[in-house]
Design an enzyme around this catalytic site. Structure first.
Site, PDB file in Angstrom:
ATOM      1  N   ARG A 134       0.897  -1.554  -0.047  1.00 47.81           N
ATOM      2  CA  ARG A 134      -0.090   0.357   0.234  1.00 47.81           C
ATOM      3  C   ARG A 134       0.941   1.362   0.603  1.00 47.81           C
ATOM      4  O   ARG A 134       1.219   1.604   1.385  1.00 47.81           O
ATOM      5  CB  ARG A 134      -0.724  -0.061   1.246  1.00 47.81           C
ATOM      6  CG  ARG A 134      -1.954   1.164   1.234  1.00 47.81           C
ATOM      7  CD  ARG A 134      -3.566   1.189   2.335  1.00 47.81           C
ATOM      8  NE  ARG A 134      -2.755   0.988   3.160  1.00 47.81           N
ATOM      9  CZ  ARG A 134      -3.640   1.432   4.147  1.00 47.81           C
ATOM     10  NH1 ARG A 134      -5.084   1.167   4.301  1.00 47.81           N
ATOM     11  NH2 ARG A 134      -3.543   0.848   6.002  1.00 47.81           N
ATOM     12  N   ASP A 184      -3.241   3.479  14.395  1.00 47.95           N
ATOM     13  CA  ASP A 184      -2.763   3.974  13.325  1.00 47.95           C
ATOM     14  C   ASP A 184      -2.812   5.036  12.877  1.00 47.95           C
ATOM     15  O   ASP A 184      -4.461   6.168  13.716  1.00 47.95           O
ATOM     16  CB  ASP A 184      -2.654   3.345  12.294  1.00 47.95           C
ATOM     17  CG  ASP A 184      -4.126   2.674  11.668  1.00 47.95           C
ATOM     18  OD1 ASP A 184      -5.167   3.586  11.985  1.00 47.95           O
ATOM     19  OD2 ASP A 184      -4.464   2.179  10.548  1.00 47.95           O
TER      20      ASP A 184
HETATM   21  C1  LIG Z   1      -7.381   1.442   9.659  1.00 50.55           C
HETATM   22  C2  LIG Z   1      -6.193   0.381   8.785  1.00 50.55           C
HETATM   23  O1  LIG Z   1      -5.832   0.975   7.946  1.00 50.55           O
HETATM   24  S1  LIG Z   1      -5.659  -0.669   9.413  1.00 50.55           S
HETATM   25  C3  LIG Z   1      -4.296  -1.552   8.480  1.00 50.55           C
HETATM   26  C4  LIG Z   1      -3.105  -0.011   9.169  1.00 50.55           C
HETATM   27  N1  LIG Z   1      -2.472  -0.485  10.682  1.00 50.55           N
HETATM   28  C5  LIG Z   1      -2.217  -1.618  10.722  1.00 50.55           C
HETATM   29  O2  LIG Z   1      -1.739  -2.754   9.895  1.00 50.55           O
HETATM   30  C6  LIG Z   1      -1.401  -1.898  12.258  1.00 50.55           C
HETATM   31  C7  LIG Z   1      -1.220  -3.533  12.221  1.00 50.55           C
HETATM   32  N2  LIG Z   1      -0.031  -3.779  13.489  1.00 50.55           N
HETATM   33  C8  LIG Z   1       0.427  -3.662  14.127  1.00 50.55           C
HETATM   34  O3  LIG Z   1       1.463  -2.766  14.173  1.00 50.55           O
HETATM   35  C9  LIG Z   1       0.918  -4.358  15.898  1.00 50.55           C
HETATM   36  O4  LIG Z   1       0.315  -5.336  15.490  1.00 50.55           O
HETATM   37  C10 LIG Z   1       0.598  -2.795  17.345  1.00 50.55           C
HETATM   38  C11 LIG Z   1       1.390  -2.282  16.897  1.00 50.55           C
HETATM   39  C12 LIG Z   1      -1.037  -2.935  16.708  1.00 50.55           C
HETATM   40  C13 LIG Z   1       0.719  -3.371  17.976  1.00 50.55           C
HETATM   41  O5  LIG Z   1       2.079  -4.828  17.854  1.00 50.55           O
HETATM   42  P1  LIG Z   1       2.827  -4.646  19.248  1.00 50.55           P
HETATM   43  O6  LIG Z   1       2.612  -3.719  20.444  1.00 50.55           O
HETATM   44  O7  LIG Z   1       4.280  -5.067  18.630  1.00 50.55           O
HETATM   45  O8  LIG Z   1       2.402  -6.776  19.693  1.00 50.55           O
HETATM   46  P2  LIG Z   1       2.357  -7.783  20.249  1.00 50.55           P
HETATM   47  O9  LIG Z   1       3.425  -7.187  21.357  1.00 50.55           O
HETATM   48  O10 LIG Z   1       1.660  -8.522  21.051  1.00 50.55           O
HETATM   49  O11 LIG Z   1       3.622  -8.117  19.568  1.00 50.55           O
HETATM   50  C14 LIG Z   1       3.675 -10.205  19.230  1.00 50.55           C
HETATM   51  C15 LIG Z   1       4.366  -9.926  18.260  1.00 50.55           C
HETATM   52  O12 LIG Z   1       3.541 -10.247  16.961  1.00 50.55           O
HETATM   53  C16 LIG Z   1       4.221  -8.982  15.859  1.00 50.55           C
HETATM   54  N3  LIG Z   1       3.359  -8.084  14.904  1.00 50.55           N
HETATM   55  C17 LIG Z   1       2.734  -8.206  15.820  1.00 50.55           C
HETATM   56  N4  LIG Z   1       1.797  -7.643  14.847  1.00 50.55           N
HETATM   57  C18 LIG Z   1       2.076  -7.824  14.043  1.00 50.55           C
HETATM   58  C19 LIG Z   1       1.792  -7.022  12.463  1.00 50.55           C
HETATM   59  N5  LIG Z   1       0.542  -7.089  11.893  1.00 50.55           N
HETATM   60  N6  LIG Z   1       2.076  -8.471  11.369  1.00 50.55           N
HETATM   61  C20 LIG Z   1       3.347  -8.734  11.496  1.00 50.55           C
HETATM   62  N7  LIG Z   1       4.048  -9.216  13.326  1.00 50.55           N
HETATM   63  C21 LIG Z   1       3.581  -8.968  13.689  1.00 50.55           C
HETATM   64  C22 LIG Z   1       5.361  -8.751  16.272  1.00 50.55           C
HETATM   65  O13 LIG Z   1       6.256  -7.925  16.308  1.00 50.55           O
HETATM   66  C23 LIG Z   1       5.582  -8.914  17.840  1.00 50.55           C
HETATM   67  O14 LIG Z   1       6.155 -10.485  17.001  1.00 50.55           O
HETATM   68  P3  LIG Z   1       8.247 -10.909  17.935  1.00 50.55           P
HETATM   69  O15 LIG Z   1       7.706 -10.798  19.500  1.00 50.55           O
HETATM   70  O16 LIG Z   1       8.615 -11.404  16.838  1.00 50.55           O
HETATM   71  O17 LIG Z   1       8.810  -9.618  18.146  1.00 50.55           O
HETATM   72  O1  LIG Z   2      -7.281   1.262   5.706  1.00 49.60           O
HETATM   73  C1  LIG Z   2      -7.825   0.647   6.320  1.00 49.60           C
HETATM   74  C2  LIG Z   2      -9.172   1.576   7.232  1.00 49.60           C
HETATM   75  O2  LIG Z   2      -9.785   1.114   7.832  1.00 49.60           O
HETATM   76  O3  LIG Z   2      -9.036   2.554   7.119  1.00 49.60           O
END
Ligand SMILES: CC(=O)SCCNC(=O)CCNC(=O)[C@H](O)C(C)(C)COP(=O)(O)OP(=O)(O)OC[C@H]1O[C@@H](n2cnc3c(N)ncnc32)[C@H](O)[C@@H]1OP(=O)(O)O
Ligand SMILES: O=CC(=O)O
Length: 530
Positions: free
Chosen positions: A166, A448
């Site tokens: 994206r 986010d």
């Molecule tokens: C409205 C929108 O636009 S939605 C789309 C955009 N938003 C996103 O993509 C958010 C995606 N999610 C994230 O970034 C994360 O899940 C967060 C920041 C919310 C939380 O992350 P953390 O605080 O690291 O969560 P947590 O401690 O429970 O993570 C555990 C493990 O999972 C991994 N993990 C967590 N979320 C993700 C993810 N989305 N992708 C890959 N790995 C992940 C962490 O890196 C961590 O790995 P590690 O143990 O090897 O270090």
């Molecule tokens: O990008 C996704 C959203 O829910 O906003």
């Protein structure tokens, strides 16, 4: 294709860092320069058109399906391209920033697709942008494995998710790459660098260059992307129609042009996604001045609200009628540290995914690897062995303009807790963003750029309508700023407070917090010798 020389070359103003030269090669910069030369002016026209449309809506022009494109909607014969390799079964899609360890975790997560996000989940520092491109390249080349100093190993497995990238939206620029002193569109930079380095590599690996397109407001923006795709493919000698892109329907105006957007991109389309958080942000931004569009506390605006159901059901119907995938949105709950919180989050996500699968979506988004199994289980239950349910055309769905705009049915005054929650989240998110983190978990929810936009816009809207007193907001803002400083002495409280003041408390509502905050706080240009 024979190429004419460019009149102006792309200058790199971002500080050099380890391995940046692998991404910012002369050939890649030339490619970006060609995209810029072809599309910079049209991007400006698109942005002017957004402002014109926003002024019209603010002055009372009703929002409705366009008469000019009625023939496109009425024509039953056109369909989008068939799914490309790796995009037929999309029942679980994980999203996240292309940070190194998250790249490995996401690809290994068991999801069908990974949406590598340069938009809402990435704070667009120069290092994040170029580092993200390097991580994608390394992942595709399978040379991304590493071990932490503590001995934790990160290794790519055998079965990896399909990558969809994206790029940032049309409203953003990349100040560290300029042409004739003018910054290049961030969309063209993120798309162009990935396409240049990875398109052929992805094809060689049996997939292709796939994208998610954010924050489109109308069919003209879809046409612009389509033209970018055509030129990019021609320039690199990649057959037209190789690219696939899923458009996020996440603005209220785009919800009125879903058919037109699919039609404009039909040769490259990979369906639509219900970007619910940005959609709410757009609704507040577009109609924030109207008393009948006041929303209650953020936590009370759920996907079961009638206007949200109208939007998602129309999306499924539109996609399936055109042979396209309909992908569900992001449930914001993420697994917590304790078992009870975890269970509660999983139950909420399950309910959300069940509703989507039953409504006809072909898959959905999760924000965390711990949520992949629940999403898979729910969609397995509905899809079984089928890769999708595009054949469910949902002819029963009949959505009119008034259904998409029937916000009044869930309105209600905000509570003090709701006001505090928005201020607490916005401040903490701004602080994280300023420190290079575009997504964070706060109070059990994924936050986010999109969810933070809702938080600050709601405060603006409630102040504007006098539903909340300015003194109350200022008092809570002071409390939360002090609380943040105590929680984390390294927090950038002054800057985060400043972003809040500028984007939630001004007389006019800025269209995005990211544009101004980026220019003020994230841009670090180096001196250029001419
Ligand atoms: C409205 C929108 O636009 S939605 C789309 C955009 N938003 C996103 O993509 C958010 C995606 N999610 C994230 O970034 C994360 O899940 C967060 C920041 C919310 C939380 O992350 P953390 O605080 O690291 O969560 P947590 O401690 O429970 O993570 C555990 C493990 O999972 C991994 N993990 C967590 N979320 C993700 C993810 N989305 N992708 C890959 N790995 C992940 C962490 O890196 C961590 O790995 P590690 O143990 O090897 O270090
Ligand atoms: O990008 C996704 C959203 O829910 O906003």
């Amino acid at each position: 294709m024979s190429l004419s020389p460019l009149t102006s070359t792309v200058q790199v103003l971002g500080a050099p860092s380890e391995r940046h030269e692998e991404i910012l090669t002369p050939q890649a910069l030339d490619f970006i320069g060609r995209l810029d030369a072809a599309f910079a002016d049209r991007r400006l026209w698109i942005l002017a058109e957004r402002r014109r449309c926003s002024r019209n809506l603010a002055s009372g022009t009703p929002l409705d399906f366009s008469l000019a494109t009625a023939a496109v909607r009425a024509d039953p014969h056109w369909h989008v391209a068939p799914p490309a390799p790796g995009l037929t079964d999309r029942r679980v899609e994980i999203t996240g920033p292309p940070e190194r360890r998250m790249t490995i975790n996401a690809l290994n997560s068991g999801a069908n697709v990974w949406m590598a996000d340069f938009e809402d989940a990435t704070a667009p520092t120069w290092d994040n942008i170029i580092g993200g491109q390097l991580n994608l390249l390394d992942a595709i080349e399978r040379r991304i494995d590493f071990t932490t100093p503590e001995g934790k190993e990160y290794r790519l497995g055998e079965q990896l998710a399909t990558i969809m990238v994206r790029p940032r939206g049309w409203h953003l620029v990349e100040e560290h790459l300029t042409v004739g002193g003018r910054p290049v569109s961030a969309s063209l930079v993120d798309f162009g660098l990935y396409f240049f380095h990875c398109a052929q590599r992805q094809l060689d690996a049996g997939h292709g260059p796939y994208f998610y397109l954010p924050k489109l407001e109308n069919r003209y923006e879809a046409r612009l992307w389509n033209d970018v795709f055509v030129l990019a493919q021609d320039l690199l000698g990649i057959p037209r129609g190789t690219i696939r892109a899923t458009v996020l329907i996440e603005t209220i105006t785009a919800a009125f042009e879903m058919e037109e957007i699919l039609h404009a991109l039909r040769e490259h389309s990979a369906g639509l996604n219900a970007g619910r958080w940005d959609y709410l942000f757009s609704l507040i931004k577009t109609f924030g001045h109207r008393t009948d569009f006041q929303l209650p506390d953020r936590a009370r605006v759920t996907m079961t609200a009638p206007f949200m159901r109208a939007y998602t059901e129309l999306l499924v119907r539109t996609c399936h009628r055109r042979g396209a995938h309909a992908i569900g949105g992001m449930a914001a709950h993420v697994p917590g540290r304790d078992a009870a919180a975890n269970e509660a989050a999983l139950a909420k996500v399950r309910l959300d995914k069940e509703r989507e699968a039953e409504d006809g979506f072909d898959g959905s988004w999760v924000a965390h690897p711990g949520l992949v199994p629940v999403c898979r289980e729910v969609f397995d239950g509905v899809l079984g062995d089928r890769p999708h349910q595009i054949e469910r055309t949902r002819d029963d769905v009949d959505v009119e303009a008034c259904d998409l705009l029937s916000v009044r049915r869930i309105s209600g005054p905000p509570t003090e807790d709701g006001v505090r929650a928005n201020i607490a989240v916005a401040l903490r998110y701004f602080d994280a963003w300023l420190r290079g983190h575009g997504a964070v978990a706060l109070y059990g929810l994924m936050e986010d750029a999109a969810t933070a936009e809702i938080a600050r816009c709601q405060i603006w809207q409630w102040l504007r309508h006098g539903t909340v007193e300015r003194d109350t907001v200022m008092k809570i803002l002071d409390d939360e700023t002090s609380a943040l400083a105590q929680e984390d002495p390294a927090a950038l409280t002054t800057e985060a407070h400043d972003i809040f003041l500028r984007t939630a408390l001004d007389r006019d509502l800025p269209a995005f917090f990211t544009t101004d905050a980026y220019a003020r706080h994230l841009v670090r240009r180096r001196e250029v010798r001419s």
